[in-house]
Design a protein around this motif. Sequence first.
Motif, PDB file in Angstrom:
ATOM      1  N   LEU A  52      -2.746   4.758 -19.821  1.00  0.00           N
ATOM      2  CA  LEU A  52      -2.594   3.353 -19.422  1.00  0.00           C
ATOM      3  C   LEU A  52      -3.544   2.989 -18.285  1.00  0.00           C
ATOM      4  CD1 LEU A  52       1.228   2.562 -19.396  1.00  0.00           C
ATOM      5  CD2 LEU A  52      -0.457   2.082 -21.154  1.00  0.00           C
ATOM      6  N   ALA A  53      -3.768   3.922 -17.371  1.00  0.00           N
ATOM      7  CA  ALA A  53      -4.670   3.665 -16.242  1.00  0.00           C
ATOM      8  C   ALA A  53      -6.058   3.291 -16.736  1.00  0.00           C
ATOM      9  CB  ALA A  53      -4.732   4.885 -15.328  1.00  0.00           C
ATOM     10  N   THR A  54      -6.512   3.966 -17.768  1.00  0.00           N
ATOM     11  CA  THR A  54      -7.822   3.662 -18.350  1.00  0.00           C
ATOM     12  C   THR A  54      -7.838   2.253 -18.932  1.00  0.00           C
ATOM     13  OG1 THR A  54      -8.147   5.991 -18.854  1.00  0.00           O
ATOM     14  CG2 THR A  54      -9.522   4.431 -20.060  1.00  0.00           C
ATOM     15  N   LEU A  55      -6.775   1.895 -19.647  1.00  0.00           N
ATOM     16  CA  LEU A  55      -6.710   0.564 -20.259  1.00  0.00           C
ATOM     17  C   LEU A  55      -6.556  -0.533 -19.213  1.00  0.00           C
ATOM     18  CD1 LEU A  55      -4.394   1.425 -23.283  1.00  0.00           C
ATOM     19  CD2 LEU A  55      -6.860   1.008 -23.340  1.00  0.00           C
ATOM     20  N   GLY A  85      -7.656  -0.503 -16.020  1.00  0.00           N
ATOM     21  CA  GLY A  85      -8.826  -0.679 -15.168  1.00  0.00           C
ATOM     22  C   GLY A  85      -8.441  -0.475 -13.709  1.00  0.00           C
ATOM     23  N   PRO A  86      -9.436  -0.177 -12.864  1.00  0.00           N
ATOM     24  CA  PRO A  86      -9.140   0.186 -11.474  1.00  0.00           C
ATOM     25  C   PRO A  86      -8.486  -0.909 -10.639  1.00  0.00           C
ATOM     26  CG  PRO A  86     -11.514   0.263 -11.919  1.00  0.00           C
ATOM     27  CD  PRO A  86     -10.835  -0.060 -13.197  1.00  0.00           C
ATOM     28  N   ALA A  87      -8.897  -2.147 -10.779  1.00  0.00           N
ATOM     29  CA  ALA A  87      -8.347  -3.213  -9.933  1.00  0.00           C
ATOM     30  C   ALA A  87      -6.879  -3.477 -10.266  1.00  0.00           C
ATOM     31  CB  ALA A  87      -9.165  -4.495 -10.076  1.00  0.00           C
ATOM     32  N   LEU A  88      -6.565  -3.593 -11.550  1.00  0.00           N
ATOM     33  CA  LEU A  88      -5.176  -3.825 -11.941  1.00  0.00           C
ATOM     34  C   LEU A  88      -4.320  -2.607 -11.608  1.00  0.00           C
ATOM     35  CD1 LEU A  88      -2.886  -5.415 -13.187  1.00  0.00           C
ATOM     36  CD2 LEU A  88      -3.686  -4.670 -15.460  1.00  0.00           C
ATOM     37  N   LEU A  89      -4.836  -1.419 -11.808  1.00  0.00           N
ATOM     38  CA  LEU A  89      -4.070  -0.225 -11.478  1.00  0.00           C
ATOM     39  C   LEU A  89      -3.729  -0.192  -9.995  1.00  0.00           C
ATOM     40  CD1 LEU A  89      -2.703   2.390 -12.241  1.00  0.00           C
ATOM     41  CD2 LEU A  89      -4.914   3.538 -12.023  1.00  0.00           C
ATOM     42  N   THR A  90      -4.648  -0.565  -9.153  1.00  0.00           N
ATOM     43  CA  THR A  90      -4.378  -0.615  -7.709  1.00  0.00           C
ATOM     44  C   THR A  90      -3.242  -1.585  -7.415  1.00  0.00           C
ATOM     45  OG1 THR A  90      -6.630   0.016  -7.137  1.00  0.00           O
ATOM     46  CG2 THR A  90      -5.381  -1.165  -5.454  1.00  0.00           C
ATOM     47  N   ARG A  91      -3.254  -2.740  -8.055  1.00  0.00           N
ATOM     48  CA  ARG A  91      -2.190  -3.719  -7.840  1.00  0.00           C
ATOM     49  C   ARG A  91      -0.854  -3.213  -8.372  1.00  0.00           C
ATOM     50  NH1 ARG A  91      -4.541  -7.919 -10.864  1.00  0.00           N
ATOM     51  NH2 ARG A  91      -2.484  -8.874 -10.884  1.00  0.00           N
ATOM     52  N   ILE A  92      -0.873  -2.520  -9.505  1.00  0.00           N
ATOM     53  CA  ILE A  92       0.361  -1.944 -10.049  1.00  0.00           C
ATOM     54  C   ILE A  92       0.922  -0.919  -9.072  1.00  0.00           C
ATOM     55  CG2 ILE A  92       1.245  -0.391 -11.848  1.00  0.00           C
ATOM     56  CD1 ILE A  92      -0.634  -1.896 -13.827  1.00  0.00           C
ATOM     57  N   LEU A  93       0.065  -0.044  -8.563  1.00  0.00           N
ATOM     58  CA  LEU A  93       0.521   0.980  -7.618  1.00  0.00           C
ATOM     59  C   LEU A  93       1.017   0.366  -6.313  1.00  0.00           C
ATOM     60  CD1 LEU A  93      -2.136   3.747  -8.266  1.00  0.00           C
ATOM     61  CD2 LEU A  93       0.278   3.750  -8.946  1.00  0.00           C
ATOM     62  N   ASP A  94       0.425  -0.747  -5.902  1.00  0.00           N
ATOM     63  CA  ASP A  94       0.904  -1.442  -4.697  1.00  0.00           C
ATOM     64  C   ASP A  94       2.306  -2.010  -4.921  1.00  0.00           C
ATOM     65  OD1 ASP A  94      -1.412  -0.890  -3.298  1.00  0.00           O
ATOM     66  OD2 ASP A  94      -2.291  -2.884  -3.607  1.00  0.00           O
ATOM     67  N   GLN A  95       2.613  -2.391  -6.143  1.00  0.00           N
ATOM     68  CA  GLN A  95       3.921  -2.967  -6.454  1.00  0.00           C
ATOM     69  C   GLN A  95       5.008  -1.899  -6.583  1.00  0.00           C
ATOM     70  OE1 GLN A  95       5.907  -4.505 -10.381  1.00  0.00           O
ATOM     71  NE2 GLN A  95       4.377  -6.010  -9.760  1.00  0.00           N
ATOM     72  N   LEU A  96       4.659  -0.753  -7.130  1.00  0.00           N
ATOM     73  CA  LEU A  96       5.647   0.296  -7.384  1.00  0.00           C
ATOM     74  C   LEU A  96       5.959   1.087  -6.116  1.00  0.00           C
ATOM     75  CD1 LEU A  96       4.222   1.616 -10.775  1.00  0.00           C
ATOM     76  CD2 LEU A  96       6.323   0.280 -10.452  1.00  0.00           C
ATOM     77  N   GLY A 104      -2.678   9.501 -12.501  1.00  0.00           N
ATOM     78  CA  GLY A 104      -3.922  10.255 -12.375  1.00  0.00           C
ATOM     79  C   GLY A 104      -4.731   9.928 -11.142  1.00  0.00           C
ATOM     80  N   ARG A 105      -4.110   9.362 -10.135  1.00  0.00           N
ATOM     81  CA  ARG A 105      -4.778   9.025  -8.868  1.00  0.00           C
ATOM     82  C   ARG A 105      -4.145   9.804  -7.727  1.00  0.00           C
ATOM     83  NH1 ARG A 105      -5.867   2.738  -7.612  1.00  0.00           N
ATOM     84  NH2 ARG A 105      -7.553   2.406  -9.074  1.00  0.00           N
ATOM     85  N   ALA A 106      -4.923  10.021  -6.685  1.00  0.00           N
ATOM     86  CA  ALA A 106      -4.375  10.670  -5.491  1.00  0.00           C
ATOM     87  C   ALA A 106      -3.408   9.704  -4.811  1.00  0.00           C
ATOM     88  CB  ALA A 106      -5.497  11.034  -4.529  1.00  0.00           C
ATOM     89  N   GLU A 107      -2.349  10.256  -4.263  1.00  0.00           N
ATOM     90  CA  GLU A 107      -1.370   9.447  -3.520  1.00  0.00           C
ATOM     91  C   GLU A 107      -1.858   9.352  -2.078  1.00  0.00           C
ATOM     92  OE1 GLU A 107       2.018   7.210  -3.395  1.00  0.00           O
ATOM     93  OE2 GLU A 107       2.011   8.683  -4.990  1.00  0.00           O
ATOM     94  N   LEU A 108      -2.312   8.196  -1.683  1.00  0.00           N
ATOM     95  CA  LEU A 108      -2.810   8.002  -0.329  1.00  0.00           C
ATOM     96  C   LEU A 108      -1.699   7.424   0.522  1.00  0.00           C
ATOM     97  CD1 LEU A 108      -6.283   6.468  -1.174  1.00  0.00           C
ATOM     98  CD2 LEU A 108      -5.719   8.844  -0.701  1.00  0.00           C
ATOM     99  N   THR A 109      -1.473   8.015   1.671  1.00  0.00           N
ATOM    100  CA  THR A 109      -0.445   7.528   2.589  1.00  0.00           C
ATOM    101  C   THR A 109      -1.079   7.298   3.952  1.00  0.00           C
ATOM    102  OG1 THR A 109       0.180   9.771   3.208  1.00  0.00           O
ATOM    103  CG2 THR A 109       1.410   8.756   1.409  1.00  0.00           C
ATOM    104  N   GLN A 110      -0.451   6.402   4.705  1.00  0.00           N
ATOM    105  CA  GLN A 110      -0.948   6.124   6.047  1.00  0.00           C
ATOM    106  C   GLN A 110      -0.389   7.162   7.005  1.00  0.00           C
ATOM    107  OE1 GLN A 110       0.155   2.136   6.979  1.00  0.00           O
ATOM    108  NE2 GLN A 110      -1.259   1.256   5.506  1.00  0.00           N
ATOM    109  N   ALA A 111      -1.183   7.531   7.986  1.00  0.00           N
ATOM    110  CA  ALA A 111      -0.724   8.492   8.995  1.00  0.00           C
ATOM    111  C   ALA A 111       0.336   7.836   9.859  1.00  0.00           C
ATOM    112  CB  ALA A 111      -1.890   8.937   9.863  1.00  0.00           C
ATOM    113  N   ALA A 112       1.314   8.637  10.263  1.00  0.00           N
ATOM    114  CA  ALA A 112       2.420   8.092  11.071  1.00  0.00           C
ATOM    115  C   ALA A 112       1.986   7.845  12.493  1.00  0.00           C
ATOM    116  CB  ALA A 112       3.587   9.051  11.051  1.00  0.00           C
TER     117      ALA A 112
END
Length: 144
Positions: A111-114, A116-127, A136-144
Amino acid sequence: MSDQREPLPSRPATTFEQMLEKVRYEGAYPTRERAAEAVHQVLSGLGRQLTGDERVELAARLPFEAAAILTAQVPALEPLTGRAFVNDLATRTGATPATARWDTSTVLTALATLAGPALLTRILDQLPTGYALLFGRAELTQAA
């Protein structure tokens, strides 16, 4: 402020058969039927997690059959973390957590391929947390 949305394609570039074949190959499923089962289960679960524009845009980029599975689900009141999503899938299907994670990662990576990167970023921001690796992406977290 710019709108990060990409124009929606008039037709998905991938057919449902091509999507199933990609999932079958990437997931090393023995049959197309087993791949179709994984696609249906994971898309049904994702349909309960996604809302709003991201849900609509993802559906527009999927083959019709996949979009119908995704959008047939009523979004849950409380979204699940990535880990809870996999555990919920295991419970709903009677699979082991390892099998549910394999199915989830295989389908969401396709699904990530279908999407695309911009929509996937928005999906991940929502979830909630824990979905990036499943897509299939690295989980990036902010430092505390």
